[in-house]
Design a protein around this motif. Structure first.
Motif, short mmCIF file in Angstrom:
data_model
loop_
_atom_site.label_atom_id
_atom_site.label_comp_id
_atom_site.label_asym_id
_atom_site.label_seq_id
_atom_site.Cartn_x
_atom_site.Cartn_y
_atom_site.Cartn_z
N ASN A 180 0.79 -1.43 0.05
CA ASN A 180 -0.02 -0.21 0.50
C ASN A 180 0.99 0.87 -0.05
OD1 ASN A 180 -2.40 -1.17 0.08
ND2 ASN A 180 -2.92 -1.33 2.43
N GLN A 181 2.46 0.29 0.20
CA GLN A 181 3.10 2.31 -0.65
C GLN A 181 3.19 2.96 1.47
OE1 GLN A 181 2.65 4.46 -3.56
NE2 GLN A 181 2.69 2.83 -5.28
N ASP A 182 2.96 2.73 2.00
CA ASP A 182 2.73 3.08 3.50
C ASP A 182 4.36 2.14 4.19
OD1 ASP A 182 1.91 4.09 6.13
OD2 ASP A 182 0.61 3.42 6.45
N TYR A 183 5.08 3.28 3.51
CA TYR A 183 7.02 2.84 4.47
C TYR A 183 6.70 3.17 5.37
CZ TYR A 183 6.26 2.47 -0.79
OH TYR A 183 6.38 2.17 -2.30
N LYS A 184 6.48 3.83 6.10
CA LYS A 184 6.63 4.28 7.97
C LYS A 184 5.57 2.98 8.91
CE LYS A 184 6.54 8.04 11.48
NZ LYS A 184 6.23 9.27 11.82
N ALA A 185 4.69 2.79 8.48
CA ALA A 185 4.31 1.40 9.37
C ALA A 185 4.79 -0.03 8.56
CB ALA A 185 2.29 1.85 8.40
N ALA A 186 4.76 0.01 7.51
CA ALA A 186 5.92 -1.14 6.65
C ALA A 186 6.91 -0.98 7.58
CB ALA A 186 5.99 -1.14 5.20
N ALA A 187 7.64 0.08 8.04
CA ALA A 187 8.93 -0.46 8.63
C ALA A 187 8.42 -1.00 10.38
CB ALA A 187 10.07 0.86 8.47
N HIS A 188 7.63 0.04 10.60
CA HIS A 188 7.46 -0.73 12.45
C HIS A 188 6.63 -2.20 12.24
CE1 HIS A 188 5.23 -0.27 15.66
NE2 HIS A 188 3.62 -0.59 15.87
N TYR A 189 5.88 -2.41 11.14
CA TYR A 189 5.90 -4.23 11.36
C TYR A 189 6.69 -4.42 10.99
CZ TYR A 189 0.58 -2.22 11.73
OH TYR A 189 -0.23 -1.61 12.49
N PHE A 190 7.97 -4.70 10.42
CA PHE A 190 9.39 -5.42 10.09
C PHE A 190 10.20 -5.27 11.01
CE2 PHE A 190 8.89 -4.47 5.30
CZ PHE A 190 8.52 -5.91 4.85
N ASP A 191 9.85 -4.18 12.20
CA ASP A 191 10.98 -4.36 13.29
C ASP A 191 10.45 -4.85 14.38
OD1 ASP A 191 12.75 -2.03 12.35
OD2 ASP A 191 11.41 -0.70 13.27
N ARG A 192 8.68 -5.15 14.24
CA ARG A 192 7.96 -6.12 15.69
C ARG A 192 8.24 -7.61 15.06
NH1 ARG A 192 2.10 -4.27 16.49
NH2 ARG A 192 2.93 -2.54 17.40
N ALA A 193 8.46 -7.63 13.40
CA ALA A 193 8.55 -8.73 13.58
C ALA A 193 10.25 -10.12 13.68
CB ALA A 193 7.98 -9.30 11.77
N GLY A 194 11.14 -8.72 13.65
CA GLY A 194 12.03 -9.17 13.73
C GLY A 194 12.78 -10.17 12.44
#
Length: 555
Positions: A372-386
């Protein structure tokens, strides 16, 4: 919803408040005026001389009687206006994309006859059609309704009819000179609804509907109907019945149909009979999952909020449904972007209650946000996933790009280096080098960035961003300007069919010419680029600098 929609809702509240103040204010002013006249008559009576007293007594008595009559009438009018009378509300609309072919087929080569009609459907106590709709030659039909009482209206329902007549398909062994095959004709009727609360409808606005034929069979099947909200198309729930399959019995009343139709969740809940919606491990009925997705991604804001809260109330048992919905590729009568947004909101609410999502679910949310090109949210969830759930090296590429867009340049560079050192698909090679070069550039490691751009060119000689970025870096440093011009000309040739990238290439070339002391040659290129990508502050700043330099004062 857009800001304009929110503004319409605020204007409605202001309008209603104004109407209320006006109604009560007029009543209050009338009462004050009546009793003021009564008071004047009373004062005149007390001041009258004894010989004039009988005359003023008659006047006072008449005024008192008149004031009480007028007060009673004013009270009655005020009560009727506020508690009985309901103002009519007018609704306009347009449906586009309808078909109209009224000539019956007379031979096998003739087009099928198609006639489509749309009309309001509903309880007469709620609304009725103001005038018949008229179809235009371009497939657009204007709609108009008058609603009463408007305080009861929350949804509009429409009947849609699709009639067709065509020849039956000819069998392979049929005699080509034989008689014509029999006609096949049918009328398919449908019912669909628009939730007015979901679009914050205000008097004077127009509801825009779009009809799209079924891509596989636009003749014997009804297609899809959409509500247009700005640039978005929201699919409308729609049920059809064939005229051939209808029972000879009188169909149930439309009001009971609508109750069943607009409350599929309630019907499903009644069928469960108190059993849990989700199992201990999150198992659920696919039919119920479809209902949830249509509510979360549908046009009704009320349904979205209710369903989101339902998922939160279910706790960790809702995670399986959320994960399945994120990876499910099947389409439905919902907006996919809105669905994923609400699924992410449900997870965030659960996280705030210390109900933590599994790492795999966080990774799926990251990929959904990335798409969805919401890269800030994507980075947030990538951090949470590890790193645990990452199984494919391409995921590192996506994480690196998301972190770059979120301005986490060092972490982005680390991810992209790890990706390039691992086994990966060749088509990712050049983009990874360019993105790594961009991150290094942001970290002021210019020489390392130049190395990455050159490696990108070696990996894919047709990857235009590598040429453009390397050329721009040379221009920024004011060195190798002749090579920079060759590089950007290559990028312009490769991007001939890509308007967005082509505009960026023109800006780069203009900036190289400016750095070479050719401001007048640079100006037309940068002006064209600035007109195409107006939201890029860097391009706009280039335009200002070059305009000053190319002006007589700049010379």
């Amino acid at each position: 919803m857009t800001d304009a929609t929110t503004s319409d809702g605020a204007l409605n509240l202001i309008s209603q408040a104004t109407e209320l103040l006006a109604a009560h204010g007029v009543y209050a002013l009338t009462a004050i005026f009546i009793f003021y006249q009564q008071r004047r008559a009373y004062v005149a009576l007390n001041r009258a001389s004894p010989e004039d007293h009988p005359y003023f007594r008659k006047i006072y008595t008449s005024v008192v009687a008149a004031t009480y009559v007028l007060m009673a009438l004013s009270t009655g009018i005020w009560f009727y206006a506020n508690f009985v009378y309901q103002q009519h509300s007018f609704i306009k609309g347009t449906i586009m994309g309808l078909s109209e072919q009224r000539t019956p087929p007379l031979s096998r080569v003739d087009k099928p006859e198609i006639i489509q009609a749309i009309a309001p459907a509903g309880d007469d106590e709620l609304y009725t059609a103001e005038k018949a709709s008229v179809i235009a030659t371009d497939g657009t039909r204007d709609l108009s309704w008058v609603l009463f009482p408007k305080s009861k209206i929350s949804s509009l329902a429409f009947r849609f009819e699709h009639h067709y007549e065509m020849f039956q398909a000819v069998a392979a062994n049929a005699d080509p000179l034989g008689s014509l095959p029999p006609h096949k004709a049918d009328t398919i009727r449908g019912l669909f609804g628009v939730d007015l609360r979901s679009i914050q409808y205000s008097p004077g606005s127009s509801i825009q509907l779009m009809y799209e034929p079924d891509p596989r069979d636009g003749i014997s099947k009804i297609g899809n109907l959409y509500l247009l909200l700005g640039s978005k198309k929201v699919p409308l729930s729609f049920q059809t019945t064939s005229a051939e399959a209808q029972s000879a019995k009188e169909p149930p009343s439309l009001s009971s149909k609508l109750l069943l139709y607009f409350s599929p969740w309630r019907v499903y809940a009644d069928r469960l009979g108190g059993k849990p919606y989700f199992g201990a491990n999150g198992e659920y009925d696919p039919e119920f999952g479809k209902i949830l997705k249509e509510r979360l991604g549908g046009p009704s804001l009320t349904a979205q909020l209710e369903t989101l809260q339902f998922l939160v109330d279910q706790g960790s048992r809702s995670f399986k449904f959320i994960a399945d919905s994120l990876v499910d590729k099947s389409s439905g009568r919902f907006d996919e972007g809105l669905l994923k947004h609400n699924l992410a909101s449900a997870v965030e609410k659960l996280e705030s209650q210390a109900v933590h999502a599994p790492p795999q679910l966080s990774l799926e949310l990251a990929m959904a946000s990335y798409q969805n090109q919401d890269y800030k949210a994507a980075a947030h969830y990538f951090d949470r996933a590890g790193d645990g759930p990452i199984r494919e090296t391409e995921t590192l590429f996506y994480r690196g790009y998301a972190r770059y867009q979120a301005e986490e340049y060092q972490r982005s560079a680390d991810d992209l280096r790890e990706f390039l050192h691992g086994t990966h698909k060749r088509e990712f090679e050049a983009p990874a080098h360019v993105n790594l070069g961009n991150a290094l550039w942001k970290l002021s490691r210019i020489n390392e960035a130049i190395v990455q751009y050159n490696r990108a060119i070696q990996a894919d000689h047709n990857y235009a961003p590598a040429y453009n970025n390397l050329a721009y870096m040379f221009a920024e440093r004011g060195e190798n300007l002749e090579r920079a011009l060759d590089l950007v000309n290559t990028a312009l040739r490769l991007d001939a069919d890509n308007q967005q990238d082509l505009s960026e290439d023109k800006d780069t070339k203009g900036w190289i010419l400016f750095k070479s002391g050719k401001a007048n040659e640079a100006l037309p290129l940068i002006q064209e680029a600035a007109s195409q990508i107006q939201n890029d502050p860097l391009v706009q700043s280039h335009l200002q600098v070059v305009q000053r330099a190319a002006s007589p004062k700049g010379k």
